[in-house]
Design a protein around this motif. Structure first.
Motif, PDB file in Angstrom:
ATOM      1  N   GLY A  70       0.829  -1.205   0.000  1.00  0.00           N
ATOM      2  CA  GLY A  70       0.000   0.000   0.000  1.00  0.00           C
ATOM      3  C   GLY A  70       0.864   1.256   0.000  1.00  0.00           C
ATOM      4  N   PRO A  71       0.256   2.427  -0.255  1.00  0.00           N
ATOM      5  CA  PRO A  71       1.025   3.679  -0.386  1.00  0.00           C
ATOM      6  C   PRO A  71       1.883   4.035   0.829  1.00  0.00           C
ATOM      7  CG  PRO A  71      -1.170   3.979  -1.275  1.00  0.00           C
ATOM      8  CD  PRO A  71      -1.158   2.619  -0.635  1.00  0.00           C
ATOM      9  N   VAL A  72       1.360   3.904   2.062  1.00  0.00           N
ATOM     10  CA  VAL A  72       2.178   4.286   3.227  1.00  0.00           C
ATOM     11  C   VAL A  72       3.306   3.273   3.421  1.00  0.00           C
ATOM     12  CG1 VAL A  72       2.196   4.840   5.687  1.00  0.00           C
ATOM     13  CG2 VAL A  72       0.238   5.497   4.293  1.00  0.00           C
ATOM     14  N   GLU A  73       3.011   2.001   3.195  1.00  0.00           N
ATOM     15  CA  GLU A  73       4.072   0.989   3.275  1.00  0.00           C
ATOM     16  C   GLU A  73       5.200   1.354   2.302  1.00  0.00           C
ATOM     17  OE1 GLU A  73       1.543  -3.029   4.563  1.00  0.00           O
ATOM     18  OE2 GLU A  73       1.847  -2.639   2.452  1.00  0.00           O
ATOM     19  N   GLN A  74       4.827   1.703   1.072  1.00  0.00           N
ATOM     20  CA  GLN A  74       5.854   2.057   0.068  1.00  0.00           C
ATOM     21  C   GLN A  74       6.615   3.312   0.485  1.00  0.00           C
ATOM     22  OE1 GLN A  74       4.912   1.985  -4.097  1.00  0.00           O
ATOM     23  NE2 GLN A  74       3.358   0.401  -3.859  1.00  0.00           N
ATOM     24  N   ALA A  75       5.904   4.270   1.080  1.00  0.00           N
ATOM     25  CA  ALA A  75       6.562   5.532   1.458  1.00  0.00           C
ATOM     26  C   ALA A  75       7.591   5.322   2.570  1.00  0.00           C
ATOM     27  CB  ALA A  75       5.515   6.554   1.900  1.00  0.00           C
ATOM     28  N   VAL A  76       7.311   4.365   3.452  1.00  0.00           N
ATOM     29  CA  VAL A  76       8.219   4.142   4.589  1.00  0.00           C
ATOM     30  C   VAL A  76       9.468   3.374   4.149  1.00  0.00           C
ATOM     31  CG1 VAL A  76       8.428   2.906   6.783  1.00  0.00           C
ATOM     32  CG2 VAL A  76       6.439   4.364   6.366  1.00  0.00           C
ATOM     33  N   VAL A  77       9.314   2.502   3.150  1.00  0.00           N
ATOM     34  CA  VAL A  77      10.483   1.738   2.676  1.00  0.00           C
ATOM     35  C   VAL A  77      11.530   2.712   2.132  1.00  0.00           C
ATOM     36  CG1 VAL A  77      11.297   0.117   0.909  1.00  0.00           C
ATOM     37  CG2 VAL A  77       9.228  -0.394   2.224  1.00  0.00           C
ATOM     38  N   GLY A  78      12.773   2.530   2.560  1.00  0.00           N
ATOM     39  CA  GLY A  78      13.867   3.408   2.131  1.00  0.00           C
ATOM     40  C   GLY A  78      14.177   4.514   3.115  1.00  0.00           C
ATOM     41  N   THR A  79      13.294   4.705   4.112  1.00  0.00           N
ATOM     42  CA  THR A  79      13.518   5.777   5.087  1.00  0.00           C
ATOM     43  C   THR A  79      14.785   5.502   5.901  1.00  0.00           C
ATOM     44  OG1 THR A  79      11.150   6.164   5.264  1.00  0.00           O
ATOM     45  CG2 THR A  79      12.494   6.957   7.098  1.00  0.00           C
ATOM     46  N   PRO A  80      15.707   6.476   5.997  1.00  0.00           N
ATOM     47  CA  PRO A  80      16.896   6.275   6.827  1.00  0.00           C
ATOM     48  C   PRO A  80      16.535   6.310   8.315  1.00  0.00           C
ATOM     49  CG  PRO A  80      16.893   8.476   5.837  1.00  0.00           C
ATOM     50  CD  PRO A  80      15.678   7.776   5.315  1.00  0.00           C
ATOM     51  N   ILE A  81      17.086   5.383   9.076  1.00  0.00           N
ATOM     52  CA  ILE A  81      16.809   5.291  10.517  1.00  0.00           C
ATOM     53  C   ILE A  81      18.131   5.509  11.253  1.00  0.00           C
ATOM     54  CG2 ILE A  81      15.936   3.808  12.395  1.00  0.00           C
ATOM     55  CD1 ILE A  81      13.778   4.358  10.352  1.00  0.00           C
ATOM     56  N   ALA A  82      18.250   6.625  11.958  1.00  0.00           N
ATOM     57  CA  ALA A  82      19.511   6.925  12.641  1.00  0.00           C
ATOM     58  C   ALA A  82      19.706   6.009  13.854  1.00  0.00           C
ATOM     59  CB  ALA A  82      19.522   8.398  13.074  1.00  0.00           C
ATOM     60  N   ASP A  83      18.625   5.743  14.584  1.00  0.00           N
ATOM     61  CA  ASP A  83      18.728   4.950  15.811  1.00  0.00           C
ATOM     62  C   ASP A  83      17.513   4.021  15.888  1.00  0.00           C
ATOM     63  OD1 ASP A  83      18.694   3.932  18.338  1.00  0.00           O
ATOM     64  OD2 ASP A  83      18.487   5.875  19.370  1.00  0.00           O
ATOM     65  N   PRO A  84      17.710   2.721  15.666  1.00  0.00           N
ATOM     66  CA  PRO A  84      16.574   1.787  15.633  1.00  0.00           C
ATOM     67  C   PRO A  84      15.785   1.751  16.955  1.00  0.00           C
ATOM     68  CG  PRO A  84      18.574   0.743  14.819  1.00  0.00           C
ATOM     69  CD  PRO A  84      18.986   2.060  15.391  1.00  0.00           C
ATOM     70  N   ASP A  85      16.404   2.195  18.055  1.00  0.00           N
ATOM     71  CA  ASP A  85      15.672   2.218  19.328  1.00  0.00           C
ATOM     72  C   ASP A  85      14.790   3.462  19.445  1.00  0.00           C
ATOM     73  OD1 ASP A  85      16.629  -0.183  20.336  1.00  0.00           O
ATOM     74  OD2 ASP A  85      18.550   0.774  20.854  1.00  0.00           O
ATOM     75  N   ASN A  86      14.845   4.300  18.451  1.00  0.00           N
ATOM     76  CA  ASN A  86      14.190   5.606  18.555  1.00  0.00           C
ATOM     77  C   ASN A  86      13.762   6.042  17.145  1.00  0.00           C
ATOM     78  OD1 ASN A  86      13.746   7.999  20.299  1.00  0.00           O
ATOM     79  ND2 ASN A  86      15.123   8.923  18.803  1.00  0.00           N
ATOM     80  N   SER A  87      12.813   5.277  16.581  1.00  0.00           N
ATOM     81  CA  SER A  87      12.567   5.403  15.136  1.00  0.00           C
ATOM     82  C   SER A  87      11.585   6.537  14.815  1.00  0.00           C
ATOM     83  CB  SER A  87      12.049   4.083  14.588  1.00  0.00           C
ATOM     84  OG  SER A  87      10.986   3.628  15.390  1.00  0.00           O
ATOM     85  N   ILE A  88      11.973   7.745  15.163  1.00  0.00           N
ATOM     86  CA  ILE A  88      11.120   8.915  14.934  1.00  0.00           C
ATOM     87  C   ILE A  88      10.857   9.123  13.446  1.00  0.00           C
ATOM     88  CG2 ILE A  88      13.101  10.528  14.941  1.00  0.00           C
ATOM     89  CD1 ILE A  88      11.201  12.568  16.301  1.00  0.00           C
ATOM     90  N   GLU A  89      11.810   8.684  12.600  1.00  0.00           N
ATOM     91  CA  GLU A  89      11.655   8.906  11.154  1.00  0.00           C
ATOM     92  C   GLU A  89      10.432   8.166  10.613  1.00  0.00           C
ATOM     93  OE1 GLU A  89      14.359   7.652  12.649  1.00  0.00           O
ATOM     94  OE2 GLU A  89      16.165   8.756  12.066  1.00  0.00           O
ATOM     95  N   VAL A  90      10.218   6.926  11.088  1.00  0.00           N
ATOM     96  CA  VAL A  90       9.055   6.157  10.621  1.00  0.00           C
ATOM     97  C   VAL A  90       7.771   6.875  11.039  1.00  0.00           C
ATOM     98  CG1 VAL A  90       7.766   3.988  10.853  1.00  0.00           C
ATOM     99  CG2 VAL A  90      10.267   3.950  10.673  1.00  0.00           C
ATOM    100  N   ALA A  91       7.734   7.305  12.315  1.00  0.00           N
ATOM    101  CA  ALA A  91       6.534   7.989  12.810  1.00  0.00           C
ATOM    102  C   ALA A  91       6.259   9.246  11.986  1.00  0.00           C
ATOM    103  CB  ALA A  91       6.715   8.338  14.282  1.00  0.00           C
ATOM    104  N   ARG A  92       7.310   9.971  11.642  1.00  0.00           N
ATOM    105  CA  ARG A  92       7.112  11.205  10.866  1.00  0.00           C
ATOM    106  C   ARG A  92       6.548  10.912   9.474  1.00  0.00           C
ATOM    107  NH1 ARG A  92      12.801  14.227  12.429  1.00  0.00           N
ATOM    108  NH2 ARG A  92      12.017  15.473  14.179  1.00  0.00           N
TER     109      ARG A  92
END
Ligand code: NFE
Ligand code: MG
Length: 504
Positions: free
Chosen positions: A468-490
């Motif tokens: 789905g569109p949000v799944e596709q949008a999240v793939v490729g997102t850089p994650i600086a700290d896997p314990d603190n995945s603010i990028e996915v939430a954003r």
């Protein structure tokens, strides 16, 4: 080695969304979006009086009830062969516009801003605003007490690259509080013409049951002035400040590249011209909307597969909570078999591709001022920018609609509910394309199917295994700290998901 991160629930959005991602070498490699509850509105509606539909479907959501009410009365107008009076059309537009603005305000200030604005900056506030001093005392207590269970809504939070400038943070927090008053004003505007909010009783097939009086025009106009002032002086500036401090989010969160817009807010009695124009962008190519191409896939959804890939006019909702391989209570709507993003970004891009002057006159100066390219809007921050442009467009248009209303003239035309009929109601909810499909047999609802914006955006994989569109949008997102995945939430929140709507 790949690491699995589960965010469950994703907070600061409506309803229950669980998001699972697989991270490898600092980037999201795979993603699963799961709606975690079943509500059953389409089942509840079967066998009922058609005239109850707009009341029942408004209960799908407290944020966008007017969008569901509007789709429902449009489906009934269609089924009953109704042509609206000008007053009816204009009142509906004003009601929908006010609820629309309210929804965009809650999304930015209450649901997203605190991913960027540093609420903790209030602890160092040195001014004399009593409301901010009150908040300062509360935040200081939260920060110093190190409570095991800090009290929502501000803390706890992810640590992250928040806005650094103190004044910008204080302004953001001040406007967070002011936006609550603005949302109250928008609700008062809806209530004036629609009876109450949420779940407005005056929205009916045939128009609106409220009367247009000079006093009501003056009241609505005064409230609209306040909203427009806030949009011009606070909202647009706050989104611009966050966009400037987080420019890299214009390169993160690109969606599936397809956009779907039904169009909404009719400018004329025949509804041929709509304020938001309809259209489809398929991989960048503009096409005319053809609703026959819509189907809902069910392979990865917790519903019986027998009715997979059906058009919503003949769709079914048969829950199968134990279905193997399924991971969401959302169906997977597809257009010509493809996932489609819907929402403010899609509306802006489709209008832009159509050369719509109303939209161009606001979008072009915005791109010039920010130095952004049109392509960069298809991103997490681009969705916030597109959403911020819309209240400006809509609120300014309300001035014209208000001036076109005729006090004393009817806003309602009478009608008969036929024994057999079909109707479709297509509109734009704040979060995107919304459709209700209705079949009446023996004077009762035989079938009612809703295909909802967040169902398009947050859908699971389809029958072909395409995300789905949000799944596709999240793939490729850089994650600086896997314990603190603010990028996915954003990235997820940039779509403004409403799971209560999506699972309806
Ligand atoms: Ni519950 Fe709704 C969605 C919007 S659908 S918020 O998805 O906007 O009318
Ligand atoms: Mg549905």
């Amino acid at each position: 080695m790949a690491r699995i991160i589960e965010i469950d629930p994703v907070t600061r959005l409506e309803g229950h969304l669980a998001f699972k991602v697989e991270v490898e070498e600092g980037r999201v490699r795979d993603a699963y979006s799961s709606g975690e509850m079943f509500r059953g509105f389409e089942t509840i509606l079967r066998g009922r009086e058609p005239l109850d539909a707009q009341q029942i479907t408004q209960r799908i959501c407290g944020v966008c009830p007017i969008a569901h009410g509007s789709a429902s009365i449009l489906a009934q107008d269609d089924a009953y062969g109704i042509t609206l009076s000008d007053n009816g059309r204009l009142l509906r537009n004003l009601i929908q516009a006010a609820n629309f603005i309210q929804s965009h305000l809650i999304h930015f200030y209450q649901l997203s801003a605190l991913d960027f604005v540093d609420i903790a900056a209030v602890a160092d506030y040195q001014g004399s605003d009593p409301v901010l001093l009150d908040l300062k005392a509360w935040v200081q207590k939260q920060l110093s007490a190190k409570l095991v269970y800090p009290v929502a809504p501000f803390l706890p939070r992810y640590s992250g690259d928040y806005v650094l400038d103190h004044d910008t943070n204080i302004m953001g927090v001040r406007h967070y509080l002011r936006s609550l008053e603005m949302r109250q004003i928008a609700h008062q505007m809806v209530s004036l013409f629609a009876g109450k909010v949420p779940h407005a009783p005056a929205l009916v097939p045939g128009g609106v049951t409220e009367r247009v009086t000079a006093r009501k025009l003056a009241y609505f106009g005064a409230k609209l002035d306040k909203l427009r002032q806030f949009i011009d002086t606070a909202y647009l500036a706050d989104v611009a400040a966050v966009a400037a401090s987080h420019r890299h989010y214009f390169r993160i969160g690109k969606g599936c590249g397809n956009h779907l817009v039904y169009g909404a807010l009719p400018m004329s009695a025949d509804a041929k011209d709509t304020f938001f124009p309809s259209g489809v962008l398929m991989g960048g190519r503009l096409e005319a909307l053809d609703t026959d191409k819509i189907t809902e896939h069910l392979r990865h959804s917790l519903f019986d597969d027998a009715s997979s890939k059906r058009h919503p006019a003949v769709g079914e909702t048969a829950p199968r909570p134990d279905k193997a391989g399924a991971y969401s209570w959302l169906k997977a709507p597809r257009y010509a078999g493809q996932p489609m993003e819907v929402g403010p970004l899609s509306r802006i891009l489709v209008a832009y591709a159509r050369g719509d002057q109303r939209i161009l006159s606001v979008v072009e100066p915005f791109l010039k001022r920010t130095g952004l390219l049109l392509e960069e809007l298809d991103s997490a921050m681009g969705r916030h920018a597109a959403r911020a442009i819309e209240p400006k467009l809509v609120a300014d248009q309300c001035v014209e609609w208000l001036s076109q209303l005729r006090p004393g003239e009817p806003a309602f035309v009478d009608f008969q509910v036929p024994d057999q009929a079909r109707g479709v109601g297509l509109t734009e909810a704040p979060r995107g394309a919304l459709g209700h499909w209705l079949t009446i047999q023996g004077g009762k609802i035989a079938s009612y199917q809703c295909v909802v914006p967040t169902t398009w955006n947050c859908s699971p994989r389809d029958d072909d295994g395409v995300m789905g569109p949000v799944e596709q949008a999240v793939v490729g997102t850089p994650i600086a700290d896997p314990d603190n995945s603010i990028e996915v939430a954003r990235v997820v929140r940039s779509f403004d998901p409403c799971l209560a709507c999506a699972v309806h």
